[in-house]
Design a protein around this motif. Structure first.
Motif, PDB file in Angstrom:
ATOM      1  N   VAL A 115     -38.689  30.348 -33.333  1.00 34.61           N
ATOM      2  CA  VAL A 115     -39.459  31.138 -32.368  1.00 34.61           C
ATOM      3  C   VAL A 115     -38.899  32.560 -32.349  1.00 34.61           C
ATOM      4  O   VAL A 115     -37.699  32.760 -32.173  1.00 34.61           O
ATOM      5  CB  VAL A 115     -39.382  30.525 -30.958  1.00 34.61           C
ATOM      6  N   VAL A 116     -39.759  33.551 -32.591  1.00 33.54           N
ATOM      7  CA  VAL A 116     -39.357  34.957 -32.485  1.00 33.54           C
ATOM      8  C   VAL A 116     -40.204  35.592 -31.385  1.00 33.54           C
ATOM      9  O   VAL A 116     -41.381  35.301 -31.247  1.00 33.54           O
ATOM     10  CB  VAL A 116     -39.543  35.704 -33.826  1.00 33.54           C
ATOM     11  N   ARG A 117     -39.569  36.488 -30.631  1.00 31.38           N
ATOM     12  CA  ARG A 117     -40.254  37.103 -29.488  1.00 31.38           C
ATOM     13  C   ARG A 117     -40.150  38.632 -29.579  1.00 31.38           C
ATOM     14  O   ARG A 117     -39.085  39.177 -29.887  1.00 31.38           O
ATOM     15  CB  ARG A 117     -39.649  36.625 -28.163  1.00 31.38           C
ATOM     16  N   ASP A 118     -41.273  39.298 -29.313  1.00 31.25           N
ATOM     17  CA  ASP A 118     -41.349  40.755 -29.222  1.00 31.25           C
ATOM     18  C   ASP A 118     -40.734  41.434 -30.445  1.00 31.25           C
ATOM     19  O   ASP A 118     -39.969  42.402 -30.346  1.00 31.25           O
ATOM     20  CB  ASP A 118     -40.642  41.241 -27.943  1.00 31.25           C
ATOM     21  N   LEU A 119     -41.104  40.941 -31.635  1.00 28.10           N
ATOM     22  CA  LEU A 119     -40.662  41.547 -32.884  1.00 28.10           C
ATOM     23  C   LEU A 119     -41.425  42.859 -33.082  1.00 28.10           C
ATOM     24  O   LEU A 119     -42.653  42.873 -33.108  1.00 28.10           O
ATOM     25  CB  LEU A 119     -40.928  40.599 -34.063  1.00 28.10           C
ATOM     26  N   PRO A 120     -40.727  44.018 -33.239  1.00 26.99           N
ATOM     27  CA  PRO A 120     -41.441  45.296 -33.401  1.00 26.99           C
ATOM     28  C   PRO A 120     -42.121  45.383 -34.750  1.00 26.99           C
ATOM     29  O   PRO A 120     -41.546  45.056 -35.772  1.00 26.99           O
ATOM     30  CB  PRO A 120     -40.314  46.329 -33.255  1.00 26.99           C
ATOM     31  N   ILE A 121     -43.376  45.802 -34.728  1.00 23.39           N
ATOM     32  CA  ILE A 121     -44.175  46.009 -35.935  1.00 23.39           C
ATOM     33  C   ILE A 121     -44.729  47.441 -35.902  1.00 23.39           C
ATOM     34  O   ILE A 121     -45.455  47.789 -34.961  1.00 23.39           O
ATOM     35  CB  ILE A 121     -45.339  45.003 -36.053  1.00 23.39           C
ATOM     36  N   PRO A 122     -44.394  48.307 -36.911  1.00 27.29           N
ATOM     37  CA  PRO A 122     -43.539  48.011 -38.068  1.00 27.29           C
ATOM     38  C   PRO A 122     -42.081  47.886 -37.647  1.00 27.29           C
ATOM     39  O   PRO A 122     -41.689  48.396 -36.602  1.00 27.29           O
ATOM     40  CB  PRO A 122     -43.772  49.198 -38.986  1.00 27.29           C
ATOM     41  N   PRO A 123     -41.243  47.187 -38.484  1.00 27.67           N
ATOM     42  CA  PRO A 123     -39.821  47.049 -38.162  1.00 27.67           C
ATOM     43  C   PRO A 123     -39.169  48.426 -38.035  1.00 27.67           C
ATOM     44  O   PRO A 123     -39.628  49.404 -38.616  1.00 27.67           O
ATOM     45  CB  PRO A 123     -39.273  46.263 -39.361  1.00 27.67           C
ATOM     46  N   PRO A 124     -38.051  48.528 -37.281  1.00 25.05           N
ATOM     47  CA  PRO A 124     -37.398  49.837 -37.083  1.00 25.05           C
ATOM     48  C   PRO A 124     -37.052  50.532 -38.383  1.00 25.05           C
ATOM     49  O   PRO A 124     -37.169  51.736 -38.509  1.00 25.05           O
ATOM     50  CB  PRO A 124     -36.146  49.470 -36.280  1.00 25.05           C
ATOM     51  N   ALA A 125     -36.655  49.753 -39.425  1.00 21.51           N
ATOM     52  CA  ALA A 125     -36.271  50.383 -40.701  1.00 21.51           C
ATOM     53  C   ALA A 125     -37.456  51.047 -41.377  1.00 21.51           C
ATOM     54  O   ALA A 125     -37.298  51.975 -42.161  1.00 21.51           O
ATOM     55  CB  ALA A 125     -35.653  49.346 -41.625  1.00 21.51           C
ATOM     56  N   ALA A 126     -38.687  50.548 -41.103  1.00 18.74           N
ATOM     57  CA  ALA A 126     -39.870  51.098 -41.752  1.00 18.74           C
ATOM     58  C   ALA A 126     -40.508  52.241 -40.984  1.00 18.74           C
ATOM     59  O   ALA A 126     -41.463  52.848 -41.425  1.00 18.74           O
ATOM     60  CB  ALA A 126     -40.893  49.986 -41.971  1.00 18.74           C
ATOM     61  N   ARG A 127     -39.994  52.524 -39.789  1.00 17.44           N
ATOM     62  CA  ARG A 127     -40.643  53.554 -38.969  1.00 17.44           C
ATOM     63  C   ARG A 127     -40.205  54.959 -39.394  1.00 17.44           C
ATOM     64  O   ARG A 127     -40.907  55.932 -39.140  1.00 17.44           O
ATOM     65  CB  ARG A 127     -40.300  53.369 -37.492  1.00 17.44           C
TER      66      ARG A 127
END
Length: 267
Positions: free
Chosen positions: A254-266
């Motif tokens: 279970v993953v919760r509130d995963l940022p999209i795009p990931p921080p590395a891709a921003r």
């Protein structure tokens, strides 16, 4: 479930539910299964559960809602039911024999009624044998339908997301800003290899929440990105602005509130 474990089928269901932080009330509201039956399922209380045909359906709905394999849990239930019935005589079959032995007249009436109903349906299905007048009514709907579908190609592919017109190619591959507040439009594609409960949020609020089945593809667009919650992270693949995300998590995680795009891709 690992072979040789001591958990009963109901305890397995409860463990998976608690790992995903899903309440019995939520399952009852989504599946229309009463709290009494859900409690009996998790307690492996075979005496309080209905016939196996109904119980298998309840287990399937329960498992699909929390995003786990329903067939594995049904097999665990049937194995426990078989172990429980080895030491005692079945009670369902003798009751059925007593029904037919004590109600022979009623059974005959039912068979006679079904036969009479079939005869009536036969008369309705072939009225020309009894002098019924046939009315020839023109059916213009077929012609109009053929015209409506003449130049239409039906496709089974998912509906593509509407994309903005491409601008002249630039050196950077970052998503273009729409000019409102300077935030870029993020395109997200989710491909489901397994069932998973899914929730997708943006700065404006929740855009989707519910169970998505294996084989489905969902497309979303938003200014500034998303926050993604999954009940089975290993069963979902994500593509952000045309680039595949390496991994969202393990199977059953279970993953919760995963940022999209990931921080590395921003960047």
């Amino acid at each position: 479930m690992i072979p040789g474990a001591d958990l009963r089928f109901g305890e397995e269901l409860r463990r998976e539910r608690l790992a995903r932080e899903i309440s019995l009330e939520e399952i009852s509201a989504a599946t229309k299964i009463s709290m009494r039956l859900l409690t009996a399922l998790e307690a492996s209380d075979l005496k309080r559960l209905p016939a196996p045909a109904f119980t298998r359906g309840f287990i399937r709905s329960y498992a699909q809602h929390i995003g786990i394999d329903p067939e594995e849990k049904i097999c665990a239930y049937l194995a426990e039911l078989n172990r429980n019935s080895n030491g005692s005589a079945p009670v369902i079959v003798p009751g059925r024999r007593r029904f037919w032995r004590g109600r022979g007249t009623t059974a005959g009436m039912i068979v006679g009624g079904v036969t009479a109903l079939l005869l009536v349906l036969g008369l309705i299905a072939k009225p020309q044998r009894h002098g019924a007048v046939r009315l020839d009514v023109p059916v213009p709907a077929r012609a109009s339908r053929a015209v409506a579908l003449k130049n239409v190609t039906i496709s089974s592919e998912p509906t593509p997301a509407v994309r903005q017109p491409e601008v002249a190619p630039a050196a950077s591959s970052a998503p273009a800003s729409d000019g409102v507040g300077g935030e870029a439009v993020v395109s997200l594609v989710l491909e489901f290899d397994q069932d998973s409960w899914t929730k997708l949020d943006t700065a404006e609020g929740t855009v989707f929440s519910g169970l998505i089945r294996r084989g489905e593809v969902k497309r979303f667009e938003s200014r500034g990105g998303f926050r993604l919650t999954l009940g089975n992270a290993g069963g979902v693949r994500a593509t952000v602005n045309g680039q595949a995300v390496q991994s969202l998590g393990r199977a059953g995680q279970v993953v919760r509130d995963l940022p999209i795009p990931p921080p590395a891709a921003r960047g």
